[in-house]
Design a protein around this motif. Structure first.
Motif, PDB file in Angstrom:
ATOM      1  N   PRO A 241       0.808  -1.228   0.000  1.00  0.00           N
ATOM      2  CA  PRO A 241       0.000   0.000   0.000  1.00  0.00           C
ATOM      3  C   PRO A 241       0.838   1.273   0.000  1.00  0.00           C
ATOM      4  O   PRO A 241       0.421   2.295  -0.556  1.00  0.00           O
ATOM      5  N   ASP A 242       2.006   1.211   0.625  1.00  0.00           N
ATOM      6  CA  ASP A 242       2.841   2.409   0.714  1.00  0.00           C
ATOM      7  C   ASP A 242       3.402   2.758  -0.659  1.00  0.00           C
ATOM      8  O   ASP A 242       4.036   1.946  -1.315  1.00  0.00           O
ATOM      9  N   GLY A 243       3.155   3.994  -1.071  1.00  0.00           N
ATOM     10  CA  GLY A 243       3.587   4.425  -2.399  1.00  0.00           C
ATOM     11  C   GLY A 243       2.529   4.206  -3.461  1.00  0.00           C
ATOM     12  O   GLY A 243       2.720   4.597  -4.614  1.00  0.00           O
ATOM     13  N   TYR A 250      -7.033   7.199  -0.346  1.00  0.00           N
ATOM     14  CA  TYR A 250      -7.951   6.625   0.644  1.00  0.00           C
ATOM     15  C   TYR A 250      -7.516   7.000   2.061  1.00  0.00           C
ATOM     16  O   TYR A 250      -8.324   7.424   2.886  1.00  0.00           O
ATOM     17  N   GLN A 251      -6.240   6.887   2.326  1.00  0.00           N
ATOM     18  CA  GLN A 251      -5.698   7.165   3.656  1.00  0.00           C
ATOM     19  C   GLN A 251      -5.943   8.610   4.073  1.00  0.00           C
ATOM     20  O   GLN A 251      -6.137   8.902   5.263  1.00  0.00           O
ATOM     21  N   ALA A 252      -5.934   9.532   3.106  1.00  0.00           N
ATOM     22  CA  ALA A 252      -6.121  10.952   3.415  1.00  0.00           C
ATOM     23  C   ALA A 252      -7.546  11.268   3.847  1.00  0.00           C
ATOM     24  O   ALA A 252      -7.792  12.301   4.485  1.00  0.00           O
ATOM     25  N   ASP A 260      -6.449   0.636   8.367  1.00  0.00           N
ATOM     26  CA  ASP A 260      -5.881  -0.655   8.759  1.00  0.00           C
ATOM     27  C   ASP A 260      -6.575  -1.810   8.042  1.00  0.00           C
ATOM     28  O   ASP A 260      -5.928  -2.787   7.631  1.00  0.00           O
ATOM     29  N   GLU A 261      -7.888  -1.717   7.889  1.00  0.00           N
ATOM     30  CA  GLU A 261      -8.635  -2.766   7.191  1.00  0.00           C
ATOM     31  C   GLU A 261      -8.214  -2.870   5.729  1.00  0.00           C
ATOM     32  O   GLU A 261      -8.076  -3.963   5.185  1.00  0.00           O
ATOM     33  N   VAL A 262      -8.009  -1.724   5.097  1.00  0.00           N
ATOM     34  CA  VAL A 262      -7.614  -1.742   3.683  1.00  0.00           C
ATOM     35  C   VAL A 262      -6.175  -2.247   3.543  1.00  0.00           C
ATOM     36  O   VAL A 262      -5.832  -2.918   2.556  1.00  0.00           O
ATOM     37  N   GLU A 268      -3.829  -9.247   1.297  1.00  0.00           N
ATOM     38  CA  GLU A 268      -4.562 -10.407   0.778  1.00  0.00           C
ATOM     39  C   GLU A 268      -4.645 -10.406  -0.748  1.00  0.00           C
ATOM     40  O   GLU A 268      -5.175 -11.347  -1.343  1.00  0.00           O
ATOM     41  N   GLY A 269      -4.152  -9.311  -1.381  1.00  0.00           N
ATOM     42  CA  GLY A 269      -4.116  -9.280  -2.846  1.00  0.00           C
ATOM     43  C   GLY A 269      -5.343  -8.705  -3.510  1.00  0.00           C
ATOM     44  O   GLY A 269      -5.763  -9.164  -4.576  1.00  0.00           O
TER      45      GLY A 269
END
Length: 337
Positions: A241-243, A250-252, A260-262, A268-269
């Motif tokens: 997820p990072d980058g 989404y994080q913003a 955390d769920e995402v 999990e792909g």
């Protein structure tokens, strides 16, 4: 206790996008509700003329930006919200400041130096080709924006710190010549301000033409989110997820527990198509109420104009008597009065 004056300008050269919202607009809206400060927010339409010579674009941008801030809940009972061009004392002060500002200081401005460097790299004989006096001297106009209201704090990005330093220099020079009239302003740099990537993975910016307008209609918003570049990892393959542009946006907007769920879904792909659908639905739900208010405001421009005129009235209650004081300080006053 005297409240600190905090001032922010918004250049009217485009439509606000998601990056503008999370990086600048959202924190400024929250600050407008702070009863412990005196916030000033203005549409920098004279600054817009430096970059844009399309009158209709400047007009439309002014409308859209004002509507955006009002739709998102700017507290105009606490904040002073005005259009730069409605406060003529700003441009009058800009000339006074021009007369005490060393040309050498302006020579060191990043925007001017970058324009000169571009000419030199392009093989131009004249390093100043195409550079207007607006571009060259706009740090002085920015100083006038700040000093006319004796702002204590000016929230800026790192690329604007130099301009606040210049405003401090200019204010100090004026004070040295004519007496103590100006507060020396401080730049406020938010180190953790969110910076979003755009459709192509670069920083979301009008310059890159990779933005997602904040109040884009649902269908267009979905199309734009579907255009966001991703890598070639297949569904079921773990993803970082990072980058990732999708995750960053989404994080913003999301709460930490949702983020955390995402993150788990990435491990999990999750398929890119599924993530784009999730992001669209989340962003759309988040902005829908404000988008509805925004669209209603665009249909009632007279309400926007009334808000700006009310803001200009409050602003000029400060700028008019202060300019009278400054005129007298420099020797411009009626004879025999």
């Amino acid at each position: 206790m005297t409240k600190a004056t905090v001032l922010t300008g918004i250049t009217t050269t485009g439509t606000p996008h998601l990056g503008n919202y999370v990086g600048a607009i959202r924190p400024a809206i929250a600050a407008s509700k702070d009863a412990n400060v005196s916030p000033f927010y203005f549409l920098a339409d004279y600054h817009a003329l430096i970059k844009c010579q399309d009158p209709e674009k400047v007009r439309q941008s002014s409308l859209e930006i004002a509507a955006t801030w009002l739709a998102l809940g700017l507290d105009t009972s606490n904040a002073v919200f005005y259009r730069q061009s409605d406060v003529p004392e700003i441009t009058e002060l800009a000339w006074m400041l021009t007369c005490v500002t060393a040309k050498g200081l302006m020579n060191r401005a990043h925007a001017y130096k970058a324009a000169v460097a571009e000419n030199e790299q392009g093989g131009e004989n004249d390093p100043d080709k195409g550079i207007t006096m607006g571009l060259f001297s706009y740090p002085i106009l920015m100083a006038a924006d700040i000093l006319i209201f004796n702002a204590h704090k000016v929230p800026v990005g790192k690329d604007q710190i130099q301009h606040i330093e210049m405003a401090r220099d200019i204010a100090g020079r004026f004070n040295h010549i004519y007496g103590e009239h100006f507060v020396i302003p401080d730049a406020v740099v938010t180190e953790n301000a969110a910076t979003l990537a755009g459709l192509d993975g670069r920083k979301m910016s009008k310059s890159y033409n990779n933005t997602i307008p904040l109040f884009e209609p649902e269908k267009k918003l979905r199309k734009l989110i579907n255009k966001i570049k991703t890598n070639s990892l297949e569904p079921g393959e773990p993803k970082d997820p990072d980058g990732c542009t999708l995750f960053g946006i989404y994080q913003a907007f999301a709460r930490p527990s949702e983020v955390d769920e995402v993150r788990k879904l990435y491990a999990e792909g999750i398929a890119w198509g599924e993530m784009k659908k999730l992001l669209f639905e989340y962003i759309n739900d988040h902005i829908a109420p404000a988008r509805e208010r925004y669209e209603a405001l665009l249909e009632a421009p007279e309400h926007i104009e009334n808000e700006l005129q009310e803001g200009a009235k409050k602003a000029r209650e400060i700028s008019v008597p202060f300019m009278k004081q400054l005129r007298e300080a420099v020797g411009i006053s009626r004879i025999g009065v």
